[in-house]
Write a protein that holds these residues in place. Structure first.
Motif, PDB file in Angstrom:
ATOM      1  N   ILE A   1      -3.394  13.316   4.824  1.00 47.60           N
ATOM      2  CA  ILE A   1      -2.269  14.145   4.362  1.00 47.60           C
ATOM      3  C   ILE A   1      -2.795  15.282   3.512  1.00 47.60           C
ATOM      4  CG2 ILE A   1      -0.251  14.194   2.869  1.00 47.60           C
ATOM      5  CD1 ILE A   1       0.476  11.497   3.757  1.00 47.60           C
ATOM      6  N   HIS A   2      -3.748  14.946   2.633  1.00 50.00           N
ATOM      7  CA  HIS A   2      -4.332  15.956   1.763  1.00 50.00           C
ATOM      8  C   HIS A   2      -4.996  17.048   2.593  1.00 50.00           C
ATOM      9  CE1 HIS A   2      -8.024  17.261  -0.539  1.00 50.00           C
ATOM     10  NE2 HIS A   2      -7.030  17.738  -1.241  1.00 50.00           N
TER      11      HIS A   2
ATOM     12  N   TRP B   1       4.642  10.198   4.943  1.00 49.32           N
ATOM     13  CA  TRP B   1       4.024   8.893   4.778  1.00 49.32           C
ATOM     14  C   TRP B   1       4.450   7.976   5.909  1.00 49.32           C
ATOM     15  CZ3 TRP B   1      -0.014   7.162   2.633  1.00 49.32           C
ATOM     16  CH2 TRP B   1      -0.223   5.784   2.618  1.00 49.32           C
TER      17      TRP B   1
ATOM     18  N   HIS C   1      -3.968   8.871   3.039  1.00 47.87           N
ATOM     19  CA  HIS C   1      -3.892   9.810   1.908  1.00 47.87           C
ATOM     20  C   HIS C   1      -4.795  10.995   2.161  1.00 47.87           C
ATOM     21  CE1 HIS C   1      -1.362   7.629  -0.822  1.00 47.87           C
ATOM     22  NE2 HIS C   1      -2.114   6.558  -0.770  1.00 47.87           N
TER      23      HIS C   1
ATOM     24  N   ILE D   1      10.911   2.421  -4.492  1.00 46.96           N
ATOM     25  CA  ILE D   1      11.673   1.622  -3.538  1.00 46.96           C
ATOM     26  C   ILE D   1      12.254   0.409  -4.244  1.00 46.96           C
ATOM     27  CG2 ILE D   1      11.533   0.239  -1.437  1.00 46.96           C
ATOM     28  CD1 ILE D   1       9.383   2.047  -0.429  1.00 46.96           C
TER      29      ILE D   1
ATOM     30  N   VAL E   1       0.817  -1.209   0.000  1.00 50.92           N
ATOM     31  CA  VAL E   1       0.000   0.000   0.000  1.00 50.92           C
ATOM     32  C   VAL E   1       0.850   1.259   0.000  1.00 50.92           C
ATOM     33  CG1 VAL E   1      -1.941  -1.072   1.117  1.00 50.92           C
ATOM     34  CG2 VAL E   1      -0.123  -0.136   2.478  1.00 50.92           C
ATOM     35  N   ASN E   2       2.154   1.076  -0.102  1.00 51.17           N
ATOM     36  CA  ASN E   2       3.035   2.236  -0.037  1.00 51.17           C
ATOM     37  C   ASN E   2       3.005   2.978  -1.375  1.00 51.17           C
ATOM     38  OD1 ASN E   2       5.357   3.917   0.119  1.00 51.17           O
ATOM     39  ND2 ASN E   2       6.089   2.597   1.761  1.00 51.17           N
ATOM     40  N   PRO E   3       2.747   4.282  -1.376  1.00 53.29           N
ATOM     41  CA  PRO E   3       2.668   4.986  -2.661  1.00 53.29           C
ATOM     42  C   PRO E   3       3.999   5.101  -3.388  1.00 53.29           C
ATOM     43  CG  PRO E   3       2.443   6.515  -0.846  1.00 53.29           C
ATOM     44  CD  PRO E   3       2.417   5.158  -0.249  1.00 53.29           C
ATOM     45  N   PHE E   4       5.097   4.770  -2.678  1.00 52.64           N
ATOM     46  CA  PHE E   4       6.399   4.906  -3.317  1.00 52.64           C
ATOM     47  C   PHE E   4       7.016   3.550  -3.637  1.00 52.64           C
ATOM     48  CE2 PHE E   4       6.311   9.296  -2.715  1.00 52.64           C
ATOM     49  CZ  PHE E   4       5.882   9.578  -1.439  1.00 52.64           C
TER      50      PHE E   4
ATOM     51  N   THR F   1      -4.810   3.039   4.500  1.00 53.35           N
ATOM     52  CA  THR F   1      -4.001   3.774   3.531  1.00 53.35           C
ATOM     53  C   THR F   1      -4.772   4.916   2.925  1.00 53.35           C
ATOM     54  OG1 THR F   1      -3.038   1.670   2.965  1.00 53.35           O
ATOM     55  CG2 THR F   1      -2.558   3.512   1.525  1.00 53.35           C
TER      56      THR F   1
ATOM     57  N   ARG G   1       1.673  11.777  -5.374  1.00 56.56           N
ATOM     58  CA  ARG G   1       1.584  10.418  -4.835  1.00 56.56           C
ATOM     59  C   ARG G   1       1.040  10.411  -3.412  1.00 56.56           C
ATOM     60  NH1 ARG G   1       4.932   6.150  -6.885  1.00 56.56           N
ATOM     61  NH2 ARG G   1       5.308   6.656  -9.066  1.00 56.56           N
ATOM     62  N   LEU G   2       1.428  11.423  -2.632  1.00 55.20           N
ATOM     63  CA  LEU G   2       1.001  11.459  -1.222  1.00 55.20           C
ATOM     64  C   LEU G   2      -0.499  11.635  -1.102  1.00 55.20           C
ATOM     65  CD1 LEU G   2       3.542  13.552   0.820  1.00 55.20           C
ATOM     66  CD2 LEU G   2       2.967  11.177   1.088  1.00 55.20           C
ATOM     67  N   ILE G   3      -1.073  12.513  -1.950  1.00 56.00           N
ATOM     68  CA  ILE G   3      -2.496  12.760  -1.769  1.00 56.00           C
ATOM     69  C   ILE G   3      -3.343  11.805  -2.573  1.00 56.00           C
ATOM     70  CG2 ILE G   3      -2.180  15.156  -1.187  1.00 56.00           C
ATOM     71  CD1 ILE G   3      -2.932  15.926  -3.953  1.00 56.00           C
ATOM     72  N   ASN G   4      -2.707  11.020  -3.440  1.00 57.54           N
ATOM     73  CA  ASN G   4      -3.383   9.973  -4.206  1.00 57.54           C
ATOM     74  C   ASN G   4      -4.582  10.512  -4.957  1.00 57.54           C
ATOM     75  OD1 ASN G   4      -3.426   7.444  -5.200  1.00 57.54           O
ATOM     76  ND2 ASN G   4      -4.445   6.523  -3.429  1.00 57.54           N
TER      77      ASN G   4
END
Lengths: 190, 686
Positions: free
Chosen positions: B271-272, B254, B268, A73, A66-69, B264, A132-135
């Motif tokens: 954070i937003h 994150w 998100h 990685i 589930v990691n956006p990065f 998850t 990526r953080l805010i998806n």
């Protein structure tokens, strides 16, 4: 029966070598070895030397799924073909572990956040990181631009519009969430 | 490996190349690269002396031992798996609350062990073994010749004769009277004797009692200060909180330990939400900076009015607490209440606790409404509301103690009829320390009952309602959010009561340990069953510092009544370890008299002014020095930043020059071009 069990045993000298080269404890090395064979590779090879996992399989690990990065990685830790041998897998787990010191994590974090691979974190990279953080949520272009400006204002010391590893380290090392003797878990995973 | 070597030449630090002492693990190369470095290092190793090799192997085994020990210790950590689970689902902010709770459980348990070892167990042992010499303490400074009235001063008999009905038993359990009053739980039970263990050595119970309580406060202070200094260092290092906020939130935003998918998406979203809120707040701050003088005047006068209103509300609640305490004390001393209705007497007993809790429920709601009108920025709003709630909590405790003090010492007026004989109100309080202990005991129990009742009657029904009723207003209200600051204030309140009460009731730390132990599991249950993650994540770093500061305030508050009773108020003559003394503190000088001459003189010197004043002056000088040092470092940082910018400009200038020259001399010989290109390489390096 005995034959099957013995194929998954890591020789002692190798374990000790890994203990010197990584931050993992003996238990952790053995358990990662087990995980790689049993769960991910599903193979009966006698030695891990021939096992190669693709990035796709490694990204399906629960810690990374589930990691956006996760793609970055995997790209940072995998070899030129984008595949993971046991060495690279252990390296990744070692950097993400509890025992790795801050400096090492910061160095790898820089590479992870450098999306376009030019050895600097520039505005393009910052845009990608924020998106990526805010998806799936929405931030207007103005808002993202202003965020990028703020970050550069804080972190970019010589005003050249990108972050070198030294500036990145300086910005992160001051970030209060990285320190904590209550074990803040950023860039860590059990 | 080639790529690694390229990186080596490009690497800005460069230091780890030549630095052979950087451990292999830390070199940021893939495994093969590290093996290559290791081989290269091994080739470099010359013949080292046997001393060196012995030292090296010893160091290695020491390190290995340390790693193993740390591993074992971390496995022994209590509740580690619970904290992991909470962190995975709700993030580190909420986990910091449970971490804090665990810290308090440990602290209280450690203190209970100390108290048991030093006070309770010796007492039990002495009683059962019936050691020779329950000799009465022969103190200097006996009471002045008591007049006829004060013959009653030492009359103290709380045991009830005759048949005791069942409900009285429950009543005693809930209010610390009756069979509990003359037990190890309260001050009154402890003897004032000096037990002779051998001819030379005797165990001085009063001294042990006093030193244990003081030690408890001192250890808590040291522990707390140690933990908060780390947080404070951080606030100093991050020079300006507003400045480093954004990079922190984006790069360290994150939470790498979230595993579940649902969590998850929530992360998100949060954070937003946070980034959006920060940008909005920035816009508001800019707007505020542009207010006209007239607008400023309006807002400031409004704020002044509202602050006066807040002070008025606080004063009103303090007055209610004062009245309630006085009323309850007066009623308690009338026998008619004790024999009447069970619930009525329970109500009277718990009246102060009920009023305090009611005030602590209603006031924050009013504060929230008021702060909305005051138009501060969001962070200032949160801080100010918290500050007011903290003040309310701790000051209401202070108010309770103040009204108890007026009762016990007749408001400091020693000539009043009740107080003239024994220098305290002996008619109503034959053993006033036990009474204070009882009040603290009741507060702790009531606090615990409140938390449980609120959970059962508010949190669970809310969850059930939200799940089964799909009407609009209920869905809008939504599930409970786990509000960390309010919960922290609750447990800080409980811990403050424990600190105040331990001197009067030595077994309170045990009670607190059990209470917090149960609360840990209850809160965990309510978190997982009833709560949804908050929209705005509670930053663990800033929150830890906040928890510790509030706890520190509570500790300082609790030192005041304890030290006051030790130094100023006359101890009860009918009970307790200090019944033969004028002041509780006197036991210390009396015991020091018995020490050898040199130690005695040394200790007296430390306590005198000749030592204290120079110490104070020295501390001031040190403080001044450290503050100016910090200022100098800050200036240095600014200078270095400016220098970096200048060097960047120089670099741009040089590169431009080189480009122009290169163009002009394109057809010239290789030497010049290669000289310039190597110059470029060195310039490009920083």
């Amino acid at each position: 029966m005995g034959q099957e069990v013995s194929t998954y045993v890591l020789p002692n000298e190798e374990i000790e070598e890994y203990q010197v080269l990584t931050f993992l404890s003996r238990q952790e090395i053995i358990s990662f070895h087990h995980k790689m064979f049993m769960e991910l590779a599903n193979s009966e090879e006698p030695h891990h030397g021939n096992i190669r996992l693709s990035s796709r399989i490694v990204s399906s690990l629960p810690e990374l799924k589930v990691n956006p990065f996760r793609d970055r990685i995997c790209m940072v830790f995998a070899d030129e073909d984008g595949e993971f041998s046991f060495d690279e897998f252990l390296e990744m787990m070692s950097v993400l572990s509890d025992n790795a010191p801050l400096k090492v994590k910061i160095e790898y974090a820089f590479r992870i956040y450098d999306f376009n691979g030019n050895n600097y974190i520039d505005e393009e990279d910052l845009w990608t990181v924020i998106l990526r953080l805010i998806n799936q949520n929405e931030l207007s272009e103005d808002e993202i631009t202003s965020l990028v400006e703020h970050i550069l204002e804080e972190a970019d010391l010589d005003n050249d519009n990108f972050l070198t590893p030294a500036e990145f380290e300086n910005a992160i090392a001051k970030a209060p969430d990285f320190f904590n003797d209550n074990q803040e878990r950023h860039f860590y995973c059990h | 490996v080639e790529e690694a070597e390229n990186r080596e030449t490009q690497d800005q630090d460069g230091y780890w190349l030549e630095d052979d002492s950087r451990p292999l693990k830390e070199i940021p190369l893939p495994m093969q690269g590290k093996r290559a470095v290791r081989d290269r290092r091994q080739m470099k190793i010359q013949i080292i002396s046997s001393w060196e090799s012995w030292k090296k192997s010893h160091l290695k085994s020491l390190k290995r031992f340390q790693l193993e020990a740390a591993d074992v210790l971390s496995r022994m950590e209590v509740w580690k798996s619970s904290l992991h689970k909470i962190e995975g689902k709700f993030g580190t902010g909420i986990q910091s609350y449970f971490n804090f709770l665990r810290f308090l459980v440990m602290l209280n348990f450690a203190m209970f062990l100390l108290t048991a070892a030093v006070l309770v167990i010796p007492n039990i042992v002495f009683m059962t073994v019936d050691l020779q010499g329950w000799t009465l303490l022969n103190t200097t400074g006996m009471m002045e010749n008591p007049d006829s009235k004060s013959g009653n001063c030492s009359l103290y008999n709380p045991t009830q004769e005759g048949l005791v009905s069942f409900y009285t038993y429950i009543m005693d359990l809930l209010s610390g009277t009756g069979f509990l009053e003359l037990s190890y739980l309260f001050y009154g039970y402890y003897k004032d004797t000096d037990v002779g263990l051998t001819t030379a050595f005797s165990y001085n119970i009063p001294l042990a009692y006093l030193l244990t309580s003081l030690f408890y406060l001192l250890v808590s202070l040291i522990w707390l200060v140690r933990r908060s200094v780390q947080g404070f260092k951080l606030n100093l290092v991050s020079s300006d909180e507003a400045l480093t906020n954004y990079s922190n939130k984006v790069f360290a935003g994150w939470d790498f330990c979230i595993i579940q998918e649902k969590a998850t998406q929530l992360k998100h979203n949060s954070i937003h939400y946070e980034l959006q809120m920060d940008l909005e707040e920035e816009a508001i701050r800019e707007k505020i900076a542009e207010w006209t003088t007239r607008q400023k005047f309006c807002i400031y006068s409004l704020r002044l009015l509202l602050n006066l209103l807040v002070i008025g509300l606080l004063g009103a609640s303090f007055f209610c607490i004062y009245i309630a305490t006085q009323y309850s004390q007066i009623l308690l001393n009338q026998d008619s209440v004790a024999s009447s209705n069970f619930f009525l007497s329970l109500l009277v007993q718990y009246l102060p606790s009920i009023v305090i809790t009611a005030a602590n429920f209603t006031m924050p709601i009013l504060f929230n409404i008021i702060i909305g009108i005051e138009k501060y920025s969001r962070t200032t709003e949160i801080k100010l509301t918290l500050l007011r709630s903290v003040f309310l909590r701790l000051a209401s405790l202070g108010m309770l103690l103040f009204s108890l003090w007026t009762e016990i010492t007749c408001a400091g007026d020693m000539d009043e009829s009740d107080c003239s004989g024994c220098h305290y109100n002996y008619r109503r309080y034959p053993c006033w320390e036990t009474r204070i202990g009882q009040e603290m005991y009741k507060l702790i129990i009531f606090d615990f009952i409140t938390i449980v009742v609120v959970m059962l009657l508010v949190d669970f029904p809310r969850k059930i309602l939200v799940q089964h009723c799909s009407c609009k207003p209920v869905q809008l209200w939504g599930q409970q959010e786990f509000l960390v600051p309010q919960n922290v204030l609750d447990i800080v309140y409980g811990q403050t009561i424990c600190w105040i009460g331990t001197f009067y009731s030595p077994l309170l730390p045990l009670l607190n340990t059990v209470k917090y132990f149960i609360i840990f599991y209850l809160k965990k249950l309510t978190l997982f069953v009833n709560c949804r993650p908050a929209n705005r994540t509670f930053r663990a770093s800033s929150s830890n510092f906040f928890f510790l500061v509030v706890l520190l305030m509570g500790l300082i508050l609790s030192c005041v009544p304890v030290l006051y009773s030790i130094m100023v108020i006359t101890p009860s003559k009918g009970c307790g370890p200090f019944r033969t003394q004028q002041k509780i503190w006197d036991i210390l000088p009396n015991s020091i008299e018995g020490l050898p001459r040199v130690t005695r003189e040394f200790l007296f010197f430390i306590g005198s002014q000749a030592f204290a004043v120079p110490l104070f002056v020295l501390s001031c000088i040190l403080l001044f020095y450290v503050v100016s040092l910090a200022g100098a470092y800050g200036q240095r940082v600014n200078l270095l930043k400016a220098q970096l910018q200048r060097e960047e400009q120089d670099k741009h200038f040089l590169v431009k020059q080189i480009a122009e020259m290169g163009r002009a001399n394109q057809k010239n010989n290789n030497n010049r071009v290669s000289f310039f290109s190597s110059l470029m390489k060195t310039v490009d390096k920083p």
